[in-house]
Design an enzyme around this catalytic site. Sequence first.
Site, PDB file in Angstrom:
ATOM      1  N   GLU A 122      45.169 -91.222 -18.022  1.00 20.03           N
ATOM      2  CA  GLU A 122      44.826 -90.289 -16.876  1.00 20.03           C
ATOM      3  C   GLU A 122      43.961 -91.166 -15.754  1.00 20.03           C
ATOM      4  O   GLU A 122      43.235 -91.996 -16.318  1.00 20.03           O
ATOM      5  CB  GLU A 122      44.164 -89.131 -17.375  1.00 20.03           C
ATOM      6  CG  GLU A 122      42.980 -89.066 -17.737  1.00 20.03           C
ATOM      7  CD  GLU A 122      42.151 -88.018 -18.204  1.00 20.03           C
ATOM      8  OE1 GLU A 122      41.301 -87.342 -16.932  1.00 20.03           O
ATOM      9  OE2 GLU A 122      42.180 -87.489 -19.105  1.00 20.03           O
ATOM     10  N   ARG A 133      34.801 -84.843 -10.083  1.00 27.20           N
ATOM     11  CA  ARG A 133      36.067 -85.752 -10.310  1.00 27.20           C
ATOM     12  C   ARG A 133      37.243 -84.750  -9.563  1.00 27.20           C
ATOM     13  O   ARG A 133      38.365 -85.131  -9.312  1.00 27.20           O
ATOM     14  CB  ARG A 133      36.662 -85.955 -11.652  1.00 27.20           C
ATOM     15  CG  ARG A 133      35.920 -87.170 -12.503  1.00 27.20           C
ATOM     16  CD  ARG A 133      36.266 -87.417 -13.480  1.00 27.20           C
ATOM     17  NE  ARG A 133      37.644 -87.897 -13.979  1.00 27.20           N
ATOM     18  CZ  ARG A 133      38.237 -87.882 -14.868  1.00 27.20           C
ATOM     19  NH1 ARG A 133      37.935 -87.131 -15.969  1.00 27.20           N
ATOM     20  NH2 ARG A 133      39.622 -88.311 -14.852  1.00 27.20           N
ATOM     21  N   ARG A 137      44.799 -85.214 -10.483  1.00 27.28           N
ATOM     22  CA  ARG A 137      45.160 -86.529 -11.078  1.00 27.28           C
ATOM     23  C   ARG A 137      46.362 -87.163 -11.249  1.00 27.28           C
ATOM     24  O   ARG A 137      47.496 -86.291 -10.898  1.00 27.28           O
ATOM     25  CB  ARG A 137      44.934 -86.109 -13.056  1.00 27.28           C
ATOM     26  CG  ARG A 137      43.599 -85.417 -13.160  1.00 27.28           C
ATOM     27  CD  ARG A 137      42.377 -86.418 -13.487  1.00 27.28           C
ATOM     28  NE  ARG A 137      41.337 -85.993 -14.047  1.00 27.28           N
ATOM     29  CZ  ARG A 137      40.286 -85.165 -13.267  1.00 27.28           C
ATOM     30  NH1 ARG A 137      40.420 -84.944 -11.797  1.00 27.28           N
ATOM     31  NH2 ARG A 137      39.233 -84.559 -13.820  1.00 27.28           N
ATOM     32  N   HIS A 152      44.311 -79.580 -12.291  1.00 28.15           N
ATOM     33  CA  HIS A 152      43.807 -80.111 -13.572  1.00 28.15           C
ATOM     34  C   HIS A 152      44.676 -79.663 -14.660  1.00 28.15           C
ATOM     35  O   HIS A 152      44.505 -78.843 -15.647  1.00 28.15           O
ATOM     36  CB  HIS A 152      42.278 -79.266 -13.705  1.00 28.15           C
ATOM     37  CG  HIS A 152      41.488 -80.109 -14.590  1.00 28.15           C
ATOM     38  ND1 HIS A 152      41.530 -79.809 -16.044  1.00 28.15           N
ATOM     39  CD2 HIS A 152      41.059 -81.340 -14.728  1.00 28.15           C
ATOM     40  CE1 HIS A 152      40.588 -80.586 -16.628  1.00 28.15           C
ATOM     41  NE2 HIS A 152      40.422 -81.595 -15.969  1.00 28.15           N
TER      42      HIS A 152
END
Length: 163
Positions: A122, A133, A137, A152
Site C-alpha cells: 500500500e 495520511r 491509497r 480507505h
Amino acid sequence: MNDNRRLRRWIVVALAALVCIGGCRSGGEADVVSGGGGSFTVEDDNGSSPSGTGTLIAGSPAGPLAAFSELPPILVTELPSEALDTLDLIAAGGPYPFDRDGLLFENREGLLPAEPLGHYQEFTVVTPGVSTRGARRIVAGADGELYYTEDHYASFFEIRPED
C-alpha cells in the site's frame, strides 16, 4: 510538466517499476522475457517468474497495462494529481512521505483478487488540507496490478490507461 507528457512518462516508468515490484520481492532483477498474444511473463535472474502473468490491454501510447480484476476501472487521466505523484514515487522506489508506504497490504476486506499474503503493498495518496495520511491509497500487486481507493479500502478501482 504538462499533463499529457506527465501521463506518458508515468506509463513508461510505471511499467518498469511494476516489473521491478515482482523481481524485487524475490531479491533479484526482473526482466520481461516474453510477451505477445495478450500476455506477458516476467523472470528474475534465476529464471523463476516472481511476477507471474497477466492479461494485457492495448491502447496506451507506451504500450499495454495489465487487467487483473473485475473491479470498476479508473483511467489514469481520472486520478487526482496527487495519485500521479504517488505513482511517480512508486516507479522511482521512493522516498515515500509516510513510513507505512510500501508495506504489506493484507486485503482483509477481500475486495481485491485473492492472492497470497505479501502480494500487495500500500501507498498513501496525499490529500490536500489533511495533516494525516487521509483515506486515499494506491495498492500495488506483485503481478503489476494497481488499484486506487479514496475511502480507505471501502471500495477500489483498477487503474487503467487511457482508452
